[in-house]
Design a protein around this motif. Structure first.
Motif, short mmCIF file in Angstrom:
data_model
loop_
_atom_site.label_atom_id
_atom_site.label_comp_id
_atom_site.label_asym_id
_atom_site.label_seq_id
_atom_site.Cartn_x
_atom_site.Cartn_y
_atom_site.Cartn_z
N GLY A 204 -22.91 36.98 -8.67
CA GLY A 204 -22.76 37.06 -7.23
C GLY A 204 -23.42 38.24 -6.56
N THR A 205 -23.02 38.41 -5.31
CA THR A 205 -23.56 39.46 -4.45
C THR A 205 -22.48 40.50 -4.21
OG1 THR A 205 -25.05 37.89 -3.39
CG2 THR A 205 -24.60 39.93 -2.19
N LEU A 206 -22.84 41.74 -4.42
CA LEU A 206 -21.93 42.86 -4.20
C LEU A 206 -22.30 43.49 -2.86
CD1 LEU A 206 -19.66 44.32 -5.75
CD2 LEU A 206 -21.40 45.85 -6.67
N ALA A 207 -21.34 43.58 -1.96
CA ALA A 207 -21.60 44.08 -0.61
C ALA A 207 -22.15 45.51 -0.62
CB ALA A 207 -20.34 44.01 0.24
N GLY A 208 -21.67 46.31 -1.53
CA GLY A 208 -22.13 47.70 -1.62
C GLY A 208 -21.68 48.30 -2.93
N PRO A 209 -22.23 49.45 -3.27
CA PRO A 209 -21.92 50.06 -4.57
C PRO A 209 -20.62 50.86 -4.60
CG PRO A 209 -23.54 51.37 -3.42
CD PRO A 209 -23.28 50.17 -2.56
N GLU A 210 -19.88 50.91 -3.49
CA GLU A 210 -18.70 51.77 -3.41
C GLU A 210 -17.65 51.47 -4.49
OE1 GLU A 210 -20.95 51.32 0.09
OE2 GLU A 210 -19.65 49.76 -0.70
N ALA A 211 -17.53 50.22 -4.89
CA ALA A 211 -16.50 49.84 -5.87
C ALA A 211 -16.91 50.11 -7.31
CB ALA A 211 -16.15 48.36 -5.70
N ILE A 212 -18.17 50.47 -7.54
CA ILE A 212 -18.66 50.68 -8.90
C ILE A 212 -18.10 51.99 -9.46
CG2 ILE A 212 -20.70 51.17 -10.33
CD1 ILE A 212 -22.26 49.24 -8.53
N THR A 213 -17.52 51.90 -10.66
CA THR A 213 -17.09 53.06 -11.43
C THR A 213 -17.87 53.02 -12.73
OG1 THR A 213 -14.88 52.91 -10.47
CG2 THR A 213 -15.14 54.27 -12.46
N LEU A 214 -18.86 53.87 -12.85
CA LEU A 214 -19.79 53.84 -13.98
C LEU A 214 -19.13 54.31 -15.27
CD1 LEU A 214 -22.84 53.23 -14.31
CD2 LEU A 214 -23.21 55.68 -14.19
N GLN A 215 -19.36 53.58 -16.35
CA GLN A 215 -18.90 53.97 -17.68
C GLN A 215 -19.88 55.03 -18.22
OE1 GLN A 215 -19.66 51.22 -20.89
NE2 GLN A 215 -17.64 51.61 -21.76
N GLU A 216 -19.52 56.29 -18.08
CA GLU A 216 -20.43 57.39 -18.40
C GLU A 216 -20.67 57.57 -19.90
OE1 GLU A 216 -18.99 60.79 -16.28
OE2 GLU A 216 -19.48 59.88 -14.33
N GLU A 217 -19.81 57.01 -20.76
CA GLU A 217 -20.03 57.12 -22.20
C GLU A 217 -21.28 56.34 -22.62
OE1 GLU A 217 -15.99 57.63 -21.00
OE2 GLU A 217 -17.10 55.74 -21.00
N GLU A 218 -21.63 55.31 -21.85
CA GLU A 218 -22.75 54.43 -22.20
C GLU A 218 -23.89 54.46 -21.21
OE1 GLU A 218 -22.67 50.02 -23.24
OE2 GLU A 218 -20.69 50.68 -23.91
N LEU A 219 -23.59 54.76 -19.95
CA LEU A 219 -24.59 54.62 -18.89
C LEU A 219 -24.82 55.94 -18.15
CD1 LEU A 219 -23.32 51.24 -17.38
CD2 LEU A 219 -25.17 51.57 -19.03
N ASP A 220 -26.10 56.18 -17.86
CA ASP A 220 -26.47 57.36 -17.06
C ASP A 220 -26.53 57.06 -15.57
OD1 ASP A 220 -26.70 59.06 -19.25
OD2 ASP A 220 -28.84 58.66 -19.51
N GLY A 221 -26.69 55.80 -15.21
CA GLY A 221 -26.80 55.49 -13.79
C GLY A 221 -26.91 54.01 -13.53
N TYR A 222 -26.94 53.67 -12.24
CA TYR A 222 -27.15 52.31 -11.79
C TYR A 222 -27.92 52.38 -10.48
CZ TYR A 222 -23.42 53.17 -8.44
OH TYR A 222 -22.67 53.69 -7.42
N GLU A 223 -28.58 51.28 -10.15
CA GLU A 223 -29.33 51.25 -8.90
C GLU A 223 -29.63 49.81 -8.53
OE1 GLU A 223 -33.45 53.19 -7.10
OE2 GLU A 223 -32.71 53.83 -9.06
N PHE A 224 -29.56 49.51 -7.24
CA PHE A 224 -30.05 48.24 -6.73
C PHE A 224 -31.52 48.42 -6.40
CE2 PHE A 224 -25.54 47.52 -5.80
CZ PHE A 224 -25.41 46.19 -6.14
#
Length: 174
Positions: free
Chosen positions: A104-124
């Motif tokens: 689906g479509t995410l209205a915005g990134p505000e709800a994202i809580t990044l799993q820092e053990e595995e990921l350095d970042g995210y981006e649209f």
């Protein structure tokens, strides 16, 4: 053993003799502008679609939803299967099935809580930008997923390349 079944293996032996495969499930998540959500694993040089490897008794759609929760802290509905990609085995791994689902479509990134053990970042990012950040095979899957999303038809890939249906009439149900 039944003489009529001479040469047949018992079910446990038969199933143990079959090849095994690896499988991963990824999510196509977009924003209202049509940009694609990518994640940057801290254990690889390239970006990826959110997702991961299936656990032993897990279906691809369940694995996709689990990975979205673990990596991004999101409880999204995993929708249509967009892509199935069979990737040939190599010297270091077995054959691989890659599944991509529409999340689906995410209205915005505000709800994202990044799993820092595995990921350095995210981006649209715009799809063309995404293609340049992904491995060639994952970029092929993303192209196919966007096409499947637009046409409403699941795309079958082999090593990232579309398997075209044979020429001629389309099979019909009876």
């Amino acid at each position: 053993m039944n003489p009529e079944r001479a040469g047949w293996l018992e079910p446990t032996e038969y199933y143990a003799s079959l090849p095994s495969f690896l499988a991963g499930a990824a999510a196509l998540i977009t924003d209202p502008r049509g940009r694609v959500l990518l994640v940057k694993p801290n254990y690889r040089d390239h970006w990826n679609l959110p997702g991961g490897v299936l656990d032993g008794a897990e279906s691809p759609d369940v694995a996709c939803a689990r990975e979205i929760r673990e990596e991004l802290g999101l409880a999204l509905v995993v929708g249509a299967l967009l892509v199935v990609d069979w990737v040939a085995p190599t010297d270091i791994r077995r054959a691989w099935f890659g599944f991509v689902f529409d999340a689906g479509t995410l209205a915005g990134p505000e709800a994202i809580t990044l799993q820092e053990e595995e990921l350095d970042g995210y981006e649209f990012v715009a799809p063309t930008e995404a293609y340049s950040r992904l491995t060639a095979n994952t970029a092929d899957r993303l192209r196919a997923a966007l096409d499947a999303q637009a046409t409403g038809r699941t795309v079958n890939l082999v090593n990232g390349k579309p398997v075209l249906p044979p020429a001629g009439p389309t099979p019909t149900s009876r």
